[in-house]
Design an enzyme around this catalytic site. Structure first.
Site, mmCIF file in Angstrom:
data_model
loop_
_atom_site.group_PDB
_atom_site.id
_atom_site.type_symbol
_atom_site.label_atom_id
_atom_site.label_comp_id
_atom_site.label_asym_id
_atom_site.label_seq_id
_atom_site.Cartn_x
_atom_site.Cartn_y
_atom_site.Cartn_z
ATOM 1 N N CYS A 283 0.823 -1.217 0.000
ATOM 2 C CA CYS A 283 0.000 0.000 0.000
ATOM 3 C C CYS A 283 0.852 1.259 0.000
ATOM 4 O O CYS A 283 0.376 2.326 -0.342
ATOM 5 C CB CYS A 283 -0.911 -0.003 1.217
ATOM 6 S SG CYS A 283 0.006 -0.056 2.757
ATOM 7 N N GLU A 375 -5.801 4.021 -7.771
ATOM 8 C CA GLU A 375 -4.817 3.064 -7.255
ATOM 9 C C GLU A 375 -4.735 1.872 -8.215
ATOM 10 O O GLU A 375 -5.752 1.266 -8.542
ATOM 11 C CB GLU A 375 -5.250 2.580 -5.872
ATOM 12 C CG GLU A 375 -4.275 1.578 -5.269
ATOM 13 C CD GLU A 375 -4.729 1.062 -3.899
ATOM 14 O OE1 GLU A 375 -5.872 0.603 -3.781
ATOM 15 O OE2 GLU A 375 -3.919 1.123 -2.964
HETATM 16 P P1 NAD Z 1 -10.130 -5.840 -0.015
HETATM 17 O O1 NAD Z 1 -10.741 -4.627 0.566
HETATM 18 O O2 NAD Z 1 -10.721 -6.409 -1.245
HETATM 19 O O3 NAD Z 1 -10.122 -7.046 1.031
HETATM 20 C C1 NAD Z 1 -9.495 -6.916 2.291
HETATM 21 C C2 NAD Z 1 -10.165 -7.878 3.274
HETATM 22 O O4 NAD Z 1 -11.517 -7.478 3.457
HETATM 23 C C3 NAD Z 1 -10.203 -9.329 2.797
HETATM 24 O O5 NAD Z 1 -10.025 -10.169 3.905
HETATM 25 C C4 NAD Z 1 -11.615 -9.454 2.237
HETATM 26 O O6 NAD Z 1 -12.118 -10.769 2.238
HETATM 27 C C5 NAD Z 1 -12.388 -8.580 3.212
HETATM 28 N N1 NAD Z 1 -13.644 -8.035 2.680
HETATM 29 C C6 NAD Z 1 -13.932 -7.699 1.402
HETATM 30 N N2 NAD Z 1 -15.186 -7.208 1.321
HETATM 31 C C7 NAD Z 1 -15.703 -7.240 2.576
HETATM 32 C C8 NAD Z 1 -16.959 -6.885 3.138
HETATM 33 N N3 NAD Z 1 -17.954 -6.392 2.402
HETATM 34 N N4 NAD Z 1 -17.137 -7.044 4.468
HETATM 35 C C9 NAD Z 1 -16.134 -7.535 5.234
HETATM 36 N N5 NAD Z 1 -14.928 -7.922 4.762
HETATM 37 C C10 NAD Z 1 -14.708 -7.753 3.444
HETATM 38 O O7 NAD Z 1 -8.586 -5.488 -0.224
HETATM 39 P P2 NAD Z 1 -7.467 -6.428 -0.859
HETATM 40 O O8 NAD Z 1 -7.700 -6.471 -2.339
HETATM 41 O O9 NAD Z 1 -7.376 -7.677 -0.091
HETATM 42 O O10 NAD Z 1 -6.142 -5.584 -0.533
HETATM 43 C C11 NAD Z 1 -5.632 -4.594 -1.358
HETATM 44 C C12 NAD Z 1 -6.081 -3.231 -0.876
HETATM 45 O O11 NAD Z 1 -5.675 -3.061 0.473
HETATM 46 C C13 NAD Z 1 -5.454 -2.082 -1.621
HETATM 47 O O12 NAD Z 1 -6.416 -1.073 -1.806
HETATM 48 C C14 NAD Z 1 -4.374 -1.592 -0.686
HETATM 49 O O13 NAD Z 1 -3.982 -0.265 -0.851
HETATM 50 C C15 NAD Z 1 -5.017 -1.815 0.636
HETATM 51 N N6 NAD Z 1 -4.022 -1.901 1.701
HETATM 52 C C16 NAD Z 1 -3.875 -0.851 2.559
HETATM 53 C C17 NAD Z 1 -2.908 -0.896 3.558
HETATM 54 C C18 NAD Z 1 -2.674 0.251 4.517
HETATM 55 O O14 NAD Z 1 -1.949 0.053 5.488
HETATM 56 N N7 NAD Z 1 -3.248 1.429 4.295
HETATM 57 C C19 NAD Z 1 -2.121 -2.030 3.689
HETATM 58 C C20 NAD Z 1 -2.303 -3.075 2.792
HETATM 59 C C21 NAD Z 1 -3.259 -3.009 1.813
HETATM 60 O O1 6OD Z 2 4.655 -1.645 8.163
HETATM 61 C C1 6OD Z 2 3.507 -1.603 8.615
HETATM 62 O O2 6OD Z 2 3.275 -1.549 9.821
HETATM 63 C C2 6OD Z 2 2.356 -1.614 7.708
HETATM 64 N N1 6OD Z 2 1.154 -1.490 8.292
HETATM 65 C C3 6OD Z 2 2.531 -1.747 6.391
HETATM 66 C C4 6OD Z 2 1.508 -1.713 5.448
HETATM 67 C C5 6OD Z 2 1.774 -2.008 4.166
HETATM 68 C C6 6OD Z 2 0.747 -2.052 3.182
HETATM 69 O O3 6OD Z 2 0.695 -2.810 2.239
#
Ligand code: NAD
Ligand code: 6OD
Length: 471
Positions: A283, A375
């Site tokens: 992310c 994104e």
């Molecule tokens: P996602 O939102 O599709 O899914 C994340 C989790 O939520 C999964 O476990 C999924 O099964 C669950 N989920 C999906 N819909 C749901 C609902 N309606 N109710 C409850 N749970 C639900 O995200 P992803 O594709 O797994 O991950 C990628 C995204 O995550 C990207 O947008 C990325 O930027 C973000 N991300 C953010 C951070 C951060 O620290 N800000 C870190 C990692 C990833």
């Molecule tokens: O380093 C961390 O603590 C953290 N939350 C990283 C997130 C990365 C996102 O993909």
């Protein structure tokens, strides 16, 4: 692949396929938790709050967190193998980042507990006897932890460790695409003797399945979620119905700024890391890079060369995600310039069935182009020139997201001027993704709600209560 509920492993539920993203082959099945099992997990977590866990001291809990960290360390080869099998990420990355960070997550919060001081005040009263006010911190109760597929173990433990540290019980739901390391974590918890029901694990997708049922469950007291911003909105609606607190780490479209006074060797090497680590599926990755005009051509040429030379990178997590990334690249190729990559690599071996995308450098797109605004979450960075510091800040701060940014400059005063003026939760100067687990972590705007990390996590997962004693 099993659920872990109330201290027992359970494989109930319709199975869904698990696909290896390196070769595109189905390699196993995961059971999708039925609604009744999700309910049982939440009830087990509620019950465990009333059991011995509720009377464990912070020192007892800290010892348990260290035991869990030891357990992960002891089985680190299995954790690395499971993380690589699920995500396709290079072994080097899993063994130097993901698994050691999971260990560090447990140790960091165990150690922070020891230094936590509660505050008390002596309050004057008219009768001269006074009163003693003090604060006690209580766990929130049953916490749902919902995590994504990109750093499955790191991001799960990043929330589970502080939630347990302050005495909550947890029901965790990892991404349906990457359940492997969460299963191993449940085994470690069981081996460590964590009381039954304190940590529970359910598998399955989000909508209409375990994820949604967990967020809507009336007995879930708080939700800690990492994932897409749109999913965050859906979960917030579910939490709003019962006013449950949320901690959200969401999407981003992170900008980098390269000033002409930067050490360009460092800036190029740093951008290769920030744009292409885990094939851009972090992310914090840089997807928009603004370069001061006098060095734009030199920088773009060097970054494109470096991108072409990259090898040993991993795939996109799924065919659907690869297709989304390639859709952006098709649009970008039509409307701008592709300086490196832009397509699917050909390896000439069985990886050609996998979900790979070449490390890609783009330029020449308008700022409102979908590839510059949305994104992508892939190995793609767009370069654009700027002329002044003000313009650079305006470009970086545009758009709906505000997670992280990088600033590359040799001018100390500029670094301190620019970094705090960025609308983000985390700004790195002359580095990227250098993490100290005590620092606040999170995003502004559509990139998140609240801060995690160090005391911030311990604060989110607990509630201060005031006790006032008349003397
Ligand atoms: P996602 O939102 O599709 O899914 C994340 C989790 O939520 C999964 O476990 C999924 O099964 C669950 N989920 C999906 N819909 C749901 C609902 N309606 N109710 C409850 N749970 C639900 O995200 P992803 O594709 O797994 O991950 C990628 C995204 O995550 C990207 O947008 C990325 O930027 C973000 N991300 C953010 C951070 C951060 O620290 N800000 C870190 C990692 C990833
Ligand atoms: O380093 C961390 O603590 C953290 N939350 C990283 C997130 C990365 C996102 O993909």
């Amino acid at each position: 692949m099993r659920h872990y509920v109330g201290g027992a492993f359970d494989a109930s539920g319709d199975p869904f396929p698990l696909v290896d993203p390196v070769h595109g082959r189905t390699v196993g099945e995961v059971p999708s938790a039925p609604a009744a099992l999700v309910d049982r997990a939440v009830r087990a977590a509620r019950e465990a709050l009333r059991g011995p866990w509720g009377s464990w001291s912070p020192a007892d809990r800290a010892r348990m967190l260290h035991r869990v960290a030891d357990g992960i360390e002891r089985r680190s080869r299995e954790f690395v193998a499971a993380e690589c099998a699920d995500t396709g990420k290079p072994r080097e990355l899993a063994s130097t980042v993901d698994v050691p960070r999971a260990v560090a997550n447990f140790r960091a919060y165990a150690d922070l507990l020891a230094g936590r001081a509660e505050r008390s005040w002596h309050t004057a009263t008219r009768d001269g006897r006074g009163a003693l006010n003090y604060t006690v911190r209580k766990p929130l109760g049953v916490v749902a932890v919902i995590s994504p597929w990109n750093l499955p173990l790191l991001l799960l433990t990043w929330k589970v460790a502080p939630a347990l540290a302050v005495g909550n019980t947890v029901v965790a739901k990892p991404s349906e695409l990457t359940p492997g390391t969460a299963c191993l974590l449940a085994e470690v918890m069981a081996d460590c003797g964590l009381p039954a029901g304190v940590f529970n694990l359910v598998h399955g997708p989000g909508p209409g399945a375990a994820g949604q049922w967990l967020t809507e469950h009336p007995e879930v007291d708080a939700i800690a979620f990492t994932g897409e911003s749109g999913t965050g909105s859906t979960i917030m609606r579910a939490a709003a119905a019962r006013l449950a607190p949320v901690s959200f780490e969401l999407g981003g479209k992170n900008a980098g700024l390269v000033f002409a006074d930067a050490d360009l060797d460092r800036a190029v090497a740093g951008t290769v890391r920030s744009a292409f680590t885990h094939s851009g599926q972090v992310c914090l990755c840089t997807e928009r890079l603004y370069v001061e005009r006098p060095v734009f051509d030199a920088f773009a040429g060097r970054l494109a060369d470096a991108a072409r030379r990259l090898d040993g990178y991993g795939p996109m997590i799924s065919a659907a995600h690869r297709d989304k990334v390639l859709g952006h690249l098709t649009g970008a190729a039509a409307d701008g310039k592709v300086l490196a990559g832009g397509g699917v690599p050909v390896f000439g071996d069985d990886r050609d069935g996998g979900f790979f995308v070449e490390p890609t450098v783009l330029s020449g797109l308008p700022e409102d182009h979908p590839a510059v605004r949305e994104e992508i979450f892939g190995p793609v960075v767009h370069l654009a020139p700027f002329d002044t510091e003000e313009e650079a800040l305006a470009l970086a701060n545009a758009g709906p997201y505000g997670l992280a940014a990088t600033v590359w400059t040799g001018d100390l005063a500029r670094a301190h001027r620019v970094a705090p003026a960025l609308d983000v939760g985390i700004a790195w100067v002359n580095t990227w993704n250098l993490r100290d687990l005590r620092t606040p972590f999170g995003g502004v705007k559509a990139s998140g709600i609240g801060r995690e990390g160090g005391e911030h996590s311990l604060d989110f997962f607990s509630e201060p209560m005031n006790v006032c004693v008349k003397l």
